[in-house]
Design a protein around this motif. Structure first.
Motif, mmCIF file in Angstrom:
data_model
loop_
_atom_site.group_PDB
_atom_site.id
_atom_site.type_symbol
_atom_site.label_atom_id
_atom_site.label_comp_id
_atom_site.label_asym_id
_atom_site.label_seq_id
_atom_site.Cartn_x
_atom_site.Cartn_y
_atom_site.Cartn_z
ATOM 1 N N TRP A 72 54.456 71.634 13.586
ATOM 2 C CA TRP A 72 55.433 71.219 12.786
ATOM 3 C C TRP A 72 54.717 70.322 11.805
ATOM 4 N N HIS A 73 55.489 70.155 10.600
ATOM 5 C CA HIS A 73 54.837 69.545 9.606
ATOM 6 C C HIS A 73 55.748 68.198 9.175
ATOM 7 N N ASP A 74 55.022 67.212 8.479
ATOM 8 C CA ASP A 74 55.765 66.101 8.203
ATOM 9 C C ASP A 74 57.051 66.381 7.229
ATOM 10 N N SER A 75 57.984 65.362 7.516
ATOM 11 C CA SER A 75 59.293 65.897 6.901
ATOM 12 C C SER A 75 59.879 64.583 5.903
ATOM 13 N N TRP A 76 60.669 64.710 5.086
ATOM 14 C CA TRP A 76 61.402 63.781 4.290
ATOM 15 C C TRP A 76 62.780 63.693 4.515
ATOM 16 N N PHE A 77 63.435 62.263 4.307
ATOM 17 C CA PHE A 77 64.717 62.397 4.224
ATOM 18 C C PHE A 77 65.189 61.524 3.185
ATOM 19 N N VAL A 78 66.145 61.995 2.460
ATOM 20 C CA VAL A 78 66.282 61.149 1.145
ATOM 21 C C VAL A 78 68.066 61.045 1.109
ATOM 22 N N ALA A 79 68.602 59.521 0.889
ATOM 23 C CA ALA A 79 69.962 59.525 0.875
ATOM 24 C C ALA A 79 70.318 58.623 -0.180
ATOM 25 N N LEU A 80 71.536 58.834 -0.843
ATOM 26 C CA LEU A 80 72.283 58.049 -1.732
ATOM 27 C C LEU A 80 73.543 57.726 -1.310
ATOM 28 N N GLY A 81 73.951 56.647 -1.851
ATOM 29 C CA GLY A 81 75.468 56.332 -1.374
ATOM 30 C C GLY A 81 75.837 54.997 -2.116
ATOM 31 N N ALA A 82 77.199 54.782 -1.796
ATOM 32 C CA ALA A 82 77.948 53.676 -2.527
ATOM 33 C C ALA A 82 79.024 53.252 -1.614
ATOM 34 N N ASP A 83 79.243 51.941 -1.776
ATOM 35 C CA ASP A 83 80.448 51.268 -1.261
ATOM 36 C C ASP A 83 81.497 50.568 -2.125
ATOM 37 N N TYR A 84 82.691 50.892 -1.864
ATOM 38 C CA TYR A 84 83.839 50.429 -2.579
ATOM 39 C C TYR A 84 84.784 49.368 -1.869
ATOM 40 N N LYS A 85 85.063 48.281 -2.532
ATOM 41 C CA LYS A 85 86.106 47.596 -1.805
ATOM 42 C C LYS A 85 87.273 47.329 -2.485
ATOM 43 N N PRO A 86 88.248 47.982 -2.321
ATOM 44 C CA PRO A 86 89.466 48.206 -2.848
ATOM 45 C C PRO A 86 90.431 46.888 -2.897
ATOM 46 N N ASN A 113 57.113 79.315 12.752
ATOM 47 C CA ASN A 113 56.986 78.731 14.215
ATOM 48 C C ASN A 113 58.354 78.332 14.690
ATOM 49 N N ARG A 114 59.339 78.780 14.289
ATOM 50 C CA ARG A 114 60.706 78.557 14.491
ATOM 51 C C ARG A 114 60.933 79.266 16.063
ATOM 52 N N THR A 115 61.562 78.443 17.056
ATOM 53 C CA THR A 115 61.901 79.178 18.163
ATOM 54 C C THR A 115 63.289 78.816 18.588
ATOM 55 N N ALA A 116 63.578 79.660 19.668
ATOM 56 C CA ALA A 116 65.063 79.566 19.920
ATOM 57 C C ALA A 116 65.360 78.326 20.630
ATOM 58 N N ARG A 117 64.554 77.554 21.240
ATOM 59 C CA ARG A 117 64.683 76.271 21.888
ATOM 60 C C ARG A 117 65.160 75.323 20.672
ATOM 61 N N ILE A 118 64.436 75.270 19.423
ATOM 62 C CA ILE A 118 64.673 74.563 18.319
ATOM 63 C C ILE A 118 64.754 75.374 17.247
ATOM 64 N N PRO A 119 65.991 76.035 16.672
ATOM 65 C CA PRO A 119 66.182 76.719 15.655
ATOM 66 C C PRO A 119 66.476 76.137 14.466
ATOM 67 N N ASP A 120 65.602 75.012 14.090
ATOM 68 C CA ASP A 120 66.018 74.054 13.207
ATOM 69 C C ASP A 120 65.924 74.770 11.545
ATOM 70 N N SER A 121 66.496 73.831 10.809
ATOM 71 C CA SER A 121 66.372 74.585 9.395
ATOM 72 C C SER A 121 66.645 72.998 8.495
ATOM 73 N N ASP A 122 66.681 73.023 7.258
ATOM 74 C CA ASP A 122 66.884 72.088 6.211
ATOM 75 C C ASP A 122 68.395 71.773 6.365
ATOM 76 N N ARG A 123 68.800 70.605 6.244
ATOM 77 C CA ARG A 123 70.087 70.007 6.257
ATOM 78 C C ARG A 123 70.553 69.243 5.087
ATOM 79 N N TYR A 124 72.019 69.333 4.781
ATOM 80 C CA TYR A 124 72.467 68.420 3.828
ATOM 81 C C TYR A 124 73.832 67.656 4.451
ATOM 82 N N TRP A 125 73.738 66.441 4.144
ATOM 83 C CA TRP A 125 74.583 65.424 4.811
ATOM 84 C C TRP A 125 75.886 65.275 3.587
#
Length: 390
Positions: free
Chosen positions: A286-300, A321-333
């Motif tokens: 496995w290689h090192d990975s990055w997670f980047v997130a942006l967000g906002a709060d609004y108080k009506p 090196n993808r395996t059936a046990r961990i068939p992982d890929s990039d994700r978007y939230w």
């Protein structure tokens, strides 16, 4: 880690320090939480993972379907508590599940000789302390006390022996230890930045390799078909995060987070057997990975907050090196949440995240043959929490 964090895709989690979950994400943030508080979070994680393709060995394709939905849903809790020790020192305790995985295919799927069930769960208790070093700077630290347990199963191809399928199931558990550090700096009353570091933790999982479905005469003749005590070492990675939070006005706030995870520690999965047979080794690289997130709060209006967030979550799994046990890929939230302070000492949070997975190709070759095809999937996370101030 928290319903409020799920609603913002964990953007600003290192700097926001809005609820007791900061004990885990950045212990220095405890200094921003007034009084003695407790928080309980419940998260329902529902992934869907589907394979399409073929499996077999030279000149032979294995029978079976594509495995069905391999994603395993899970209910994941988290608990936090914090207390004032002095005007400048706070103590906290968190119980979280920072790492976990569960996939399970149909027992008779075409890739059954590569994987059927794969499950690992890591539960971590973290006692922490925070100190208000200056009016603007707070520091925090904690000790991680973790427990991990794992189950790995697959079918055994016994057709060369004139038999049907057998079954191999590895189970084990063990403890690991680490630490966490944090810093929070208030540039202005409406602006702050945070940095946190969680160390790696090494676990030695001890258990058994159980073989079933094999007649006794074959067990005596073939050592690999015997049940045995076994162990495997797993290192949970260290994580470095930096975040920022800024209030634009009384109604709107924006935030972001960037995290690096040292997944290159996971080079292989090696299972050692007590009966002296050769180790069972799966190359991971496995290689090192990055997670980047942006967000906002609004108080009506007062006591009501709506949360928004998006994130990119890089997979640590190389394509080769993808395996059936961990068939992982990039994700978007894509995330949405809501908080309501329904009493001066009580707040409820709700969060929802939909995670899109990139399609992932696989060509896994082992002694059982080759599994070749592609995966597609997504996941939904539903979260709720209650925070109580004593």
């Amino acid at each position: 880690m928290s319903a409020e964090g799920v609603g913002t895709a964990f953007s600003g989690a290192t700097a926001k320090a809005a609820d007791p979950s900061t004990i885990y994400t950045n212990p220095a943030g405890m200094m921003r939480i007034p009084g003695t508080r407790a928080q309980l979070d419940l998260n329902y994680i529902a992934p869907q993972i589907r394979f399409s393709g073929d499996a077999g060995t030279t000149g032979l394709s294995y029978s079976g379907n594509n495995g069905g939905d391999a994603g395993e849903s899970a209910l994941v809790p988290a608990f936090y508590g914090l207390i004032d020790l002095t005007p400048t020192i706070k103590a906290g305790l968190s119980l979280t599940v920072p790492f976990g995985l569960a996939t399970e295919y149909d027992d008779d799927w075409k890739g059954r000789y590569f994987a059927i069930e794969s499950e690992i769960q890591n539960i971590v208790l973290t006692p922490s302390i925070a100190w208000q070093a200056t009016d603007q700077l707070s520091l925090g630290a904690g000790i991680q006390i973790g427990h991990a347990d794992a189950t790995l199963s697959k079918a055994l191809n016994l057709s060369p022996l004139g038999l049907g399928d057998g079954m191999s199931e590895l189970t084990g558990d063990g403890y690991g230890y680490g630490f966490t550090l944090g810093m929070l700096y208030e540039i202005a009353p409406t602006t702050r930045v945070g940095v946190s570091y969680r160390s790696k933790a090494k676990y030695t999982l001890e258990g058994t390799a159980k073989i079933t479905g094999v007649p006794d005469p074959f067990i005596s003749a073939v050592p690999q078909l015997r049940s045995s005590d076994a162990e495997a070492e797993v290192t949970m990675p260290d994580v470095l995060s930096i975040g920022a939070y800024h209030e634009l006005n009384p109604q709107w706030a924006v935030m972001g987070d960037l995290s690096w995870t040292n997944w290159s520690t996971f080079e292989e999965l090696r299972v050692k057997f007590d009966d002296g047979r050769p180790d069972d080794v799966t190359e991971e690289n496995w290689h090192d990975s990055w997670f980047v997130a942006l967000g906002a709060d609004y108080k009506p209006r007062e006591n009501h907050t709506i949360h928004f967030g998006v994130a990119y979550d890089q997979s640590p799994v190389p394509n080769d090196n993808r395996t059936a046990r961990i068939p992982d890929s990039d994700r978007y939230w894509a995330s949405l949440g809501y908080s309501y302070e329904f009493a001066p000492d009580r707040t409820i949070n709700f969060g929802y995240t939909h995670i899109f997975f990139d399609d992932a190709d696989i060509e896994e070759t082992t002694g059982a043959g080759t599994l070749k095809g592609s995966y597609e999937g997504h996941a939904d996370i539903l979260s709720a929490s209650l925070t109580y101030r004593f």
